[in-house]
Design a protein around this motif. Sequence first.
Motif, PDB file in Angstrom:
ATOM      1  N   LYS A  84     -26.068  33.542  95.030  1.00 30.70           N
ATOM      2  CA  LYS A  84     -25.802  33.750  93.604  1.00 30.70           C
ATOM      3  C   LYS A  84     -25.011  35.039  93.426  1.00 30.70           C
ATOM      4  O   LYS A  84     -25.239  36.022  94.130  1.00 30.70           O
ATOM      5  CB  LYS A  84     -27.103  33.843  92.828  1.00 30.70           C
ATOM      6  CG  LYS A  84     -27.860  32.544  92.752  1.00 30.70           C
ATOM      7  CD  LYS A  84     -29.136  32.743  91.966  1.00 30.70           C
ATOM      8  CE  LYS A  84     -29.978  31.492  92.021  1.00 30.70           C
ATOM      9  NZ  LYS A  84     -31.274  31.689  91.391  1.00 30.70           N
ATOM     10  N   ILE A  85     -24.122  35.038  92.460  1.00 27.96           N
ATOM     11  CA  ILE A  85     -23.311  36.213  92.175  1.00 27.96           C
ATOM     12  C   ILE A  85     -23.707  36.766  90.813  1.00 27.96           C
ATOM     13  O   ILE A  85     -23.854  36.010  89.859  1.00 27.96           O
ATOM     14  CB  ILE A  85     -21.807  35.863  92.175  1.00 27.96           C
ATOM     15  CG1 ILE A  85     -21.390  35.296  93.529  1.00 27.96           C
ATOM     16  CG2 ILE A  85     -20.972  37.087  91.805  1.00 27.96           C
ATOM     17  CD1 ILE A  85     -19.964  34.769  93.572  1.00 27.96           C
ATOM     18  N   SER A  86     -23.887  38.054  90.727  1.00 31.15           N
ATOM     19  CA  SER A  86     -24.094  38.733  89.454  1.00 31.15           C
ATOM     20  C   SER A  86     -22.763  39.358  89.078  1.00 31.15           C
ATOM     21  O   SER A  86     -22.298  40.277  89.746  1.00 31.15           O
ATOM     22  CB  SER A  86     -25.164  39.815  89.561  1.00 31.15           C
ATOM     23  OG  SER A  86     -26.411  39.218  89.840  1.00 31.15           O
ATOM     24  N   TRP A  87     -22.148  38.841  88.044  1.00 31.59           N
ATOM     25  CA  TRP A  87     -20.825  39.286  87.630  1.00 31.59           C
ATOM     26  C   TRP A  87     -20.949  40.431  86.645  1.00 31.59           C
ATOM     27  O   TRP A  87     -21.861  40.475  85.831  1.00 31.59           O
ATOM     28  CB  TRP A  87     -20.076  38.133  86.971  1.00 31.59           C
ATOM     29  CG  TRP A  87     -19.854  36.971  87.888  1.00 31.59           C
ATOM     30  CD1 TRP A  87     -20.697  35.935  88.124  1.00 31.59           C
ATOM     31  CD2 TRP A  87     -18.712  36.754  88.709  1.00 31.59           C
ATOM     32  NE1 TRP A  87     -20.148  35.077  89.040  1.00 31.59           N
ATOM     33  CE2 TRP A  87     -18.938  35.555  89.420  1.00 31.59           C
ATOM     34  CE3 TRP A  87     -17.531  37.451  88.929  1.00 31.59           C
ATOM     35  CZ2 TRP A  87     -18.016  35.034  90.315  1.00 31.59           C
ATOM     36  CZ3 TRP A  87     -16.620  36.931  89.820  1.00 31.59           C
ATOM     37  CH2 TRP A  87     -16.857  35.740  90.509  1.00 31.59           C
ATOM     38  N   VAL A  88     -20.018  41.359  86.712  1.00 29.49           N
ATOM     39  CA  VAL A  88     -19.937  42.479  85.788  1.00 29.49           C
ATOM     40  C   VAL A  88     -18.495  42.538  85.305  1.00 29.49           C
ATOM     41  O   VAL A  88     -17.564  42.503  86.099  1.00 29.49           O
ATOM     42  CB  VAL A  88     -20.318  43.813  86.475  1.00 29.49           C
ATOM     43  CG1 VAL A  88     -20.153  44.975  85.521  1.00 29.49           C
ATOM     44  CG2 VAL A  88     -21.735  43.741  87.012  1.00 29.49           C
ATOM     45  N   GLU A 144     -17.033  38.096  77.579  1.00 33.04           N
ATOM     46  CA  GLU A 144     -16.760  36.907  76.771  1.00 33.04           C
ATOM     47  C   GLU A 144     -15.598  36.106  77.355  1.00 33.04           C
ATOM     48  O   GLU A 144     -15.611  34.880  77.352  1.00 33.04           O
ATOM     49  CB  GLU A 144     -16.453  37.287  75.311  1.00 33.04           C
ATOM     50  CG  GLU A 144     -17.633  37.868  74.557  1.00 33.04           C
ATOM     51  CD  GLU A 144     -17.861  39.344  74.864  1.00 33.04           C
ATOM     52  OE1 GLU A 144     -16.910  40.051  75.299  1.00 33.04           O
ATOM     53  OE2 GLU A 144     -19.008  39.792  74.717  1.00 33.04           O
ATOM     54  N   CYS A 145     -14.613  36.798  77.868  1.00 30.99           N
ATOM     55  CA  CYS A 145     -13.458  36.130  78.473  1.00 30.99           C
ATOM     56  C   CYS A 145     -13.895  35.345  79.711  1.00 30.99           C
ATOM     57  O   CYS A 145     -13.526  34.185  79.886  1.00 30.99           O
ATOM     58  CB  CYS A 145     -12.384  37.152  78.829  1.00 30.99           C
ATOM     59  SG  CYS A 145     -10.931  36.437  79.616  1.00 30.99           S
ATOM     60  N   GLU A 179     -26.077  32.084  88.183  1.00 30.88           N
ATOM     61  CA  GLU A 179     -25.266  33.299  88.189  1.00 30.88           C
ATOM     62  C   GLU A 179     -25.295  33.927  86.804  1.00 30.88           C
ATOM     63  O   GLU A 179     -25.426  33.249  85.796  1.00 30.88           O
ATOM     64  CB  GLU A 179     -23.837  32.978  88.632  1.00 30.88           C
ATOM     65  CG  GLU A 179     -23.801  32.532  90.077  1.00 30.88           C
ATOM     66  CD  GLU A 179     -22.394  32.339  90.613  1.00 30.88           C
ATOM     67  OE1 GLU A 179     -21.428  32.785  89.981  1.00 30.88           O
ATOM     68  OE2 GLU A 179     -22.279  31.740  91.689  1.00 30.88           O
ATOM     69  N   THR A 180     -25.193  35.239  86.777  1.00 30.07           N
ATOM     70  CA  THR A 180     -25.249  35.969  85.514  1.00 30.07           C
ATOM     71  C   THR A 180     -23.985  36.786  85.320  1.00 30.07           C
ATOM     72  O   THR A 180     -23.261  37.072  86.274  1.00 30.07           O
ATOM     73  CB  THR A 180     -26.465  36.916  85.480  1.00 30.07           C
ATOM     74  OG1 THR A 180     -26.350  37.838  86.577  1.00 30.07           O
ATOM     75  CG2 THR A 180     -27.767  36.155  85.591  1.00 30.07           C
ATOM     76  N   ILE A 181     -23.756  37.150  84.073  1.00 36.53           N
ATOM     77  CA  ILE A 181     -22.630  38.026  83.757  1.00 36.53           C
ATOM     78  C   ILE A 181     -23.124  39.112  82.820  1.00 36.53           C
ATOM     79  O   ILE A 181     -23.886  38.847  81.892  1.00 36.53           O
ATOM     80  CB  ILE A 181     -21.452  37.247  83.146  1.00 36.53           C
ATOM     81  CG1 ILE A 181     -20.286  38.182  82.887  1.00 36.53           C
ATOM     82  CG2 ILE A 181     -21.861  36.527  81.892  1.00 36.53           C
ATOM     83  CD1 ILE A 181     -19.011  37.476  82.540  1.00 36.53           C
ATOM     84  N   GLU A 182     -22.721  40.334  83.106  1.00 39.53           N
ATOM     85  CA  GLU A 182     -23.110  41.480  82.291  1.00 39.53           C
ATOM     86  C   GLU A 182     -21.858  42.154  81.767  1.00 39.53           C
ATOM     87  O   GLU A 182     -20.936  42.449  82.527  1.00 39.53           O
ATOM     88  CB  GLU A 182     -23.908  42.466  83.141  1.00 39.53           C
ATOM     89  CG  GLU A 182     -24.307  43.717  82.405  1.00 39.53           C
ATOM     90  CD  GLU A 182     -25.046  44.713  83.297  1.00 39.53           C
ATOM     91  OE1 GLU A 182     -25.292  45.821  82.813  1.00 39.53           O
ATOM     92  OE2 GLU A 182     -25.333  44.396  84.453  1.00 39.53           O
TER      93      GLU A 182
END
Length: 91
Positions: free
Chosen positions: A12-16, A21-22, A37-40
């Motif tokens: 899993k990748i945690s995106w920053v 929003e893009c 996977e999450t995005i912060e």
Amino acid sequence: MEAAAELAKGAKISWVSMDAECLAGEEAWKAREKRGETIEGVSSVRAPMIGRLGLAAVAEGRFTDALALDANYVRRSDAEILWKGNAAHGR
């Protein structure tokens, strides 16, 4: 995003992102979200994020003392360039 997924080899990748929003608007994001996977979203001011990364590393026991650090410069320092330049010209 695909290159990161390939490097992660199924993890899993945690995106920053400074524009979460893009990234969340990308069609491929829906599948990543289903995989957990999450995005912060973070500020475009980088210092707080660098501090958070450092704090997380310390909490995991990944740190060293300042004297053990070794700089990895992309280019030669101005002092080295100027010294070698002057030495080459007999100055």
